[in-house]
Design a protein around this motif. Structure first.
Motif, mmCIF file in Angstrom:
data_model
loop_
_atom_site.group_PDB
_atom_site.id
_atom_site.type_symbol
_atom_site.label_atom_id
_atom_site.label_comp_id
_atom_site.label_asym_id
_atom_site.label_seq_id
_atom_site.Cartn_x
_atom_site.Cartn_y
_atom_site.Cartn_z
ATOM 1 N N ALA A 215 0.843 -1.194 0.000
ATOM 2 C CA ALA A 215 0.000 0.000 0.000
ATOM 3 C C ALA A 215 0.879 1.246 0.000
ATOM 4 C CB ALA A 215 -0.930 0.013 1.209
ATOM 5 N N LEU A 216 0.504 2.207 -0.815
ATOM 6 C CA LEU A 216 1.157 3.511 -0.858
ATOM 7 C C LEU A 216 0.120 4.558 -0.487
ATOM 8 C CD1 LEU A 216 3.710 5.175 -1.549
ATOM 9 C CD2 LEU A 216 2.823 5.363 -3.887
ATOM 10 N N LEU A 217 0.414 5.338 0.567
ATOM 11 C CA LEU A 217 -0.514 6.342 1.069
ATOM 12 C C LEU A 217 0.180 7.690 1.112
ATOM 13 C CD1 LEU A 217 -0.686 3.560 3.047
ATOM 14 C CD2 LEU A 217 -2.741 4.732 3.790
ATOM 15 N N ALA A 218 -0.586 8.746 0.866
ATOM 16 C CA ALA A 218 -0.047 10.102 0.915
ATOM 17 C C ALA A 218 -1.111 11.034 1.466
ATOM 18 C CB ALA A 218 0.389 10.567 -0.475
ATOM 19 N N GLY A 219 -0.656 12.069 2.170
ATOM 20 C CA GLY A 219 -1.576 13.055 2.712
ATOM 21 C C GLY A 219 -0.976 14.435 2.691
ATOM 22 N N ILE A 220 -1.842 15.427 2.540
ATOM 23 C CA ILE A 220 -1.401 16.819 2.545
ATOM 24 C C ILE A 220 -2.437 17.653 3.277
ATOM 25 C CG2 ILE A 220 -2.463 17.246 0.278
ATOM 26 C CD1 ILE A 220 -0.215 19.294 -0.219
ATOM 27 N N ARG A 221 -1.954 18.586 4.073
ATOM 28 C CA ARG A 221 -2.830 19.518 4.773
ATOM 29 C C ARG A 221 -2.985 20.748 3.875
ATOM 30 N NH1 ARG A 221 -4.265 18.790 9.778
ATOM 31 N NH2 ARG A 221 -2.478 17.409 10.164
ATOM 32 N N LEU A 222 -4.160 20.860 3.236
ATOM 33 C CA LEU A 222 -4.391 21.946 2.294
ATOM 34 C C LEU A 222 -4.507 23.288 2.989
ATOM 35 C CD1 LEU A 222 -6.971 20.162 -0.035
ATOM 36 C CD2 LEU A 222 -4.506 20.385 -0.373
ATOM 37 N N SER A 223 -4.970 23.262 4.217
ATOM 38 C CA SER A 223 -5.055 24.472 5.031
ATOM 39 C C SER A 223 -5.038 24.040 6.483
ATOM 40 C CB SER A 223 -6.330 25.268 4.716
ATOM 41 O OG SER A 223 -7.481 24.583 5.191
ATOM 42 N N GLU A 224 -5.183 24.982 7.379
ATOM 43 C CA GLU A 224 -5.160 24.650 8.803
ATOM 44 C C GLU A 224 -6.267 23.681 9.177
ATOM 45 O OE1 GLU A 224 -5.389 26.943 13.156
ATOM 46 O OE2 GLU A 224 -5.504 28.079 11.266
ATOM 47 N N HIS A 225 -7.358 23.671 8.403
ATOM 48 C CA HIS A 225 -8.532 22.880 8.766
ATOM 49 C C HIS A 225 -8.916 21.858 7.706
ATOM 50 C CE1 HIS A 225 -9.072 25.713 12.040
ATOM 51 N NE2 HIS A 225 -9.029 26.710 11.168
ATOM 52 N N THR A 226 -8.107 21.678 6.676
ATOM 53 C CA THR A 226 -8.474 20.806 5.561
ATOM 54 C C THR A 226 -7.350 19.825 5.257
ATOM 55 O OG1 THR A 226 -9.740 22.640 4.611
ATOM 56 C CG2 THR A 226 -9.319 20.739 3.191
ATOM 57 N N THR A 227 -7.699 18.551 5.136
ATOM 58 C CA THR A 227 -6.713 17.532 4.772
ATOM 59 C C THR A 227 -7.219 16.731 3.579
ATOM 60 O OG1 THR A 227 -7.629 15.823 6.234
ATOM 61 C CG2 THR A 227 -5.970 17.308 7.172
ATOM 62 N N LEU A 228 -6.278 16.237 2.795
ATOM 63 C CA LEU A 228 -6.573 15.378 1.650
ATOM 64 C C LEU A 228 -5.632 14.183 1.721
ATOM 65 C CD1 LEU A 228 -8.123 14.952 -1.050
ATOM 66 C CD2 LEU A 228 -6.222 16.142 -2.184
ATOM 67 N N GLU A 229 -6.199 12.971 1.666
ATOM 68 C CA GLU A 229 -5.407 11.755 1.721
ATOM 69 C C GLU A 229 -5.804 10.827 0.581
ATOM 70 O OE1 GLU A 229 -4.670 10.270 5.993
ATOM 71 O OE2 GLU A 229 -6.506 11.477 6.156
ATOM 72 N N ALA A 230 -4.825 10.110 0.033
ATOM 73 C CA ALA A 230 -5.062 9.174 -1.058
ATOM 74 C C ALA A 230 -4.246 7.919 -0.832
ATOM 75 C CB ALA A 230 -4.703 9.812 -2.403
ATOM 76 N N SER A 231 -4.721 6.799 -1.370
ATOM 77 C CA SER A 231 -3.985 5.549 -1.219
ATOM 78 C C SER A 231 -4.249 4.633 -2.400
ATOM 79 C CB SER A 231 -4.373 4.828 0.076
ATOM 80 O OG SER A 231 -5.709 4.374 0.029
ATOM 81 N N VAL A 232 -3.261 3.817 -2.701
ATOM 82 C CA VAL A 232 -3.367 2.742 -3.674
ATOM 83 C C VAL A 232 -2.858 1.487 -2.992
ATOM 84 C CG1 VAL A 232 -2.645 1.844 -5.905
ATOM 85 C CG2 VAL A 232 -3.016 4.300 -5.625
ATOM 86 N N GLU A 233 -3.626 0.409 -3.081
ATOM 87 C CA GLU A 233 -3.255 -0.812 -2.377
ATOM 88 C C GLU A 233 -3.470 -2.011 -3.290
ATOM 89 O OE1 GLU A 233 -4.040 -2.974 1.953
ATOM 90 O OE2 GLU A 233 -5.181 -1.188 1.364
ATOM 91 N N LYS A 234 -2.506 -2.905 -3.312
ATOM 92 C CA LYS A 234 -2.605 -4.140 -4.079
ATOM 93 C C LYS A 234 -2.328 -5.316 -3.158
ATOM 94 C CE LYS A 234 -1.323 -2.373 -8.660
ATOM 95 N NZ LYS A 234 -0.451 -2.569 -9.844
ATOM 96 N N SER A 235 -3.098 -6.363 -3.327
ATOM 97 C CA SER A 235 -2.840 -7.590 -2.588
ATOM 98 C C SER A 235 -3.019 -8.770 -3.519
ATOM 99 C CB SER A 235 -3.774 -7.720 -1.376
ATOM 100 O OG SER A 235 -5.117 -7.852 -1.785
#
Length: 667
Positions: A215-235
């Protein structure tokens, strides 16, 4: 007392945890029996968590009070909560649904969980929330990953490995995250493989498998109150043996993508927004010497959830969708000819609207209510295709033979909800009463499976395209005591089910029909802190399931189970012993009787002793080891699948004595 303090006090009295929260990144397992919330959780330590390594999420869950599992082989344990299973449970992996590719349940959703790769597992027994989808009458299980806590050095690395002597099973896991408070990148990898294990009688059980997940996951805080997270997972799994299915699985591959957006509002009645989008694609193959069955299951969906406060009520409301497309057929190995269809182009689309409200009524009472509406559309686009010699095996013909219908399209408008009242009697005792209605739509197999032999003769397994959804009406009362050294909880529940979907064997054929049924049970858990080092624990679970139309028992109902534990902690040392007693199960509906149920046999009772201990080195590395089934008892879980041993039908046996070792560390 203000509302927040009241909520926390009441929740502490009526919630129990299976494993304490851990600031070092260890997995947290939570059983939430009251006031389930998305952000605020109450964590307390109780007994019942399996200390030894587990092959997947299903094996982990079956160690909890009131939870069992269906075994077909060395992995892919299909969980059962309070006698309910499969799509009677809502199981979400990191915010999304995944539906397995095997009509015979070789790969339930929990088979795609490498437990070490999740930060938190939440188990909500019964229908206590309308947030996570329609149905969920048996409960909801959430496997979740959190925004990683990264050290000042800018990265964290966690390594874990285990070995089990019975079955020569080895696992290794890697979890690395880098970033800061505003961004992160996380990579998780897990590999496991096993050979056949030996049961308590010295018999070899076919249980080989090899499994990988990344699994590869990433996250970014777009502002003080906003977050965006994404992931790709293979099994992926290879060469998995299933003695309980009379077929094996050369491979099962899945790929999942997820996107999560959160936003905290300021100075607004709307306080919180969460958006989840997900897609999962599964390719699966099962085969034996004469037949192979390729299948696919593709699921996509989203959830938009809002939290608000208005009229002194905490509101949670939103919308969600879930769209699942499945195809599966049986082919002859010798010729490649298609013989029958498991899933003839099945599509089940669900769209739901939900709202929950929670209000403090004075200092000692909390009232919670929820309402949910789901629109369900089901179809089978390949139902008129011919399978087998002579074109006699069209799914539509089979539906007509068994149910007198050729209509494969179905639409449902399902309404469910709940109301819960929690009352704090005094500083020690609290009581909670919950009444709920949940509507569970039939799954792809119950609706559309169309399995027959080449010539359209002989035994068949045929779904019912016009079967009614299940309507569960549940009442639960729980009394809890919270003291400094002694904590216990007693709960009783009753579930009246209209249009229960029953799989029944009639004249050798498996069909589905609606009946009226009831399930009820009692659970009790207690922990006593003898001193600062020693904790005693005990838990008991009992349930009953009845077919009200036929006057018979429901199948795969767990027997009475009592678990006692003694745990010792001193500085960096931990040690414990568990003694599990399981009663015989004689209230059965056998597959080869006039009842036509799914029970293999009446099951004998058994007792087990498990030992475990661990030591954390000054470097932070933890060494754990133990022995499961110390006295090498032969036993089978009553719910497990049938397995021919010496020509007598039994369930797939559990492992005999198993010595295990586990190493883990965070760097």
């Amino acid at each position: 007392m203000n509302k927040q303090a009241l909520t926390i006090a009441v929740a502490m009295a009526v919630s129990t945890m299976a494993q304490a929260a851990d600031s070092e990144g260890n997995l947290v397992i939570e059983i939430n029996r009251g006031l389930p919330q998305l952000e605020t959780t109450v964590r307390e330590t109780t007994t019942g968590v399996q200390a030894s390594p587990v092959s997947d999420g299903g094996e982990l869950l079956k160690s909890l009070t009131g939870v069992s599992g269906i075994r077909m082989g060395g992995r892919a344990i299909d969980p059962v909560i309070r006698g309910q299973k499969e799509t009677q449970l809502n199981i979400l992996l990191d915010g999304g649904y995944i539906h397995g590719g095997c009509p015979n349940r070789m790969d339930p959703p929990t088979a795609y969980t490498s437990v070490e790769s999740y930060d938190r597992v939440t188990v909500i027994k019964g229908n206590r929330t309308v947030v996570y989808g329609g149905g969920g009458s048996g409960g909801t299980v959430l496997f979740e990953r959190d925004w990683p806590m990264i050290d000042e050095k800018g990265y964290n690395v966690e390594l874990a490995g285990s070995y089990e002597g019975n079955g020569d099973k080895g696992e290794v896991g890697f979890d690395a995250a880098m970033g800061d408070d505003d961004t992160y990148l996380r990579f998780i990898a897990h590999h496991s493989e096993a050979q056949d294990y030996v049961d308590g009688n010295g018999n070899k059980v076919d249980a080989e498998y090899e499994s990988d997940s990344n699994a590869l996951l990433a996250g970014i805080r777009l502002s003080e109150h906003t977050t965006l997270e994404a992931s790709v997972e293979k099994s992926g799994e290879e060469d998995v043996e299933f003695p309980g299915a009379m077929m094996d699985s050369p491979f099962a591959d899945s790929e999942s993508t997820r996107l999560k957006l959160t936003h905290d509002f300021r100075s607004s009645p709307i306080q919180y927004l969460r958006v989840d989008l997900y897609q999962s694609n599964v390719d699966h193959l099962m085969e034996n010497t004469t037949m192979e069955a390729p299948s696919t299951s593709d699921t996509k969906g989203f959830r938009v959830l809002l939290e608000a406060n208005a009229a002194d009520i905490d509101w949670t409301f939103g919308v969600d969708t879930q769209n699942n497309d499945r195809n599966a057929q049986g082919n002859m190995v010798s010729s490649g000819a298609a013989v029958f269809s498991h899933w003839p182009g099945v599509a089940i689309d669900q769209t739901g609207l939900f709202v929950e409200g929670e209000k403090a009524l004075g200092e000692d009472d909390v009232l919670k209510a929820g309402l949910r509406y789901d629109r369900v559309d089901a179809s089978a686009s390949r139902a008129n295709e011919a399978f087998g010699m002579g074109g006699v095996n069209t799914p539509t013909n089979l539906y007509n033979q068994k149910y007198g219908t050729t209509d494969t399209d179905s639409t449902e408008d399902n309404v469910g909800g709940l109301i819960s009242w929690t009352h704090r009697i005094d500083d020690q005792y609290s009581v909670e009463t919950t009444f709920s209605r949940s509507v569970r739509t039939a799954d792809a197999t119950e609706r559309y499976i169309a399995k027959a032999n080449m010539m359209g003769m002989g035994a068949k397994w045929v779904g019912n395209p016009q079967i009614e959804p299940e309507k569960h009406h549940q009442l639960e009362v729980a009394l809890a005591s919270n003291m400094a050294d002694l904590n216990w909880m007693l709960s009783g529940w009753y579930n009246r089910v209209d249009d229960y979907i029953l799989r029944q064997t009639v004249s050798g054929d498996d069909i589905y029909r609606n009946i009226d049924a009831e399930l009820y049970g009692v659970e009790f858990e207690v922990t006593y802190q003898l001193n600062s080092n020693i904790t005693l624990g005990s838990s008991l679970a009992w349930l009953q399931g009845n077919n009200e139309d036929g006057g018979t028992d429901l199948s795969r109902i767990s027997p009475l189970e009592l678990t006692n534990s003694l745990d010792y902690v001193l500085n960096n040392w931990k040690a414990g012993v568990e003694w599990k007693l399981v009663d015989a199960q004689n209230d059965v509906c056998l597959s080869d009787s006039s009842c036509g149920g799914q029970d293999v046999r009446a099951t004998q009772g058994y007792g087990l002793v498990n030992l475990h201990g661990e030591y954390t080195l000054p470097t932070g590395v933890t060494v754990a080891m133990g022995v499961d089934n110390l006295f090498d008892k032969f036993y089978t879980l009553h719910e497990s699948r049938d397995y021919l041993l010496d020509s007598d039908p039994v369930q797939v046996a559990e492992p005999g004595r198993n010595v295990w070792l586990r190493l883990s560390g965070r760097f």
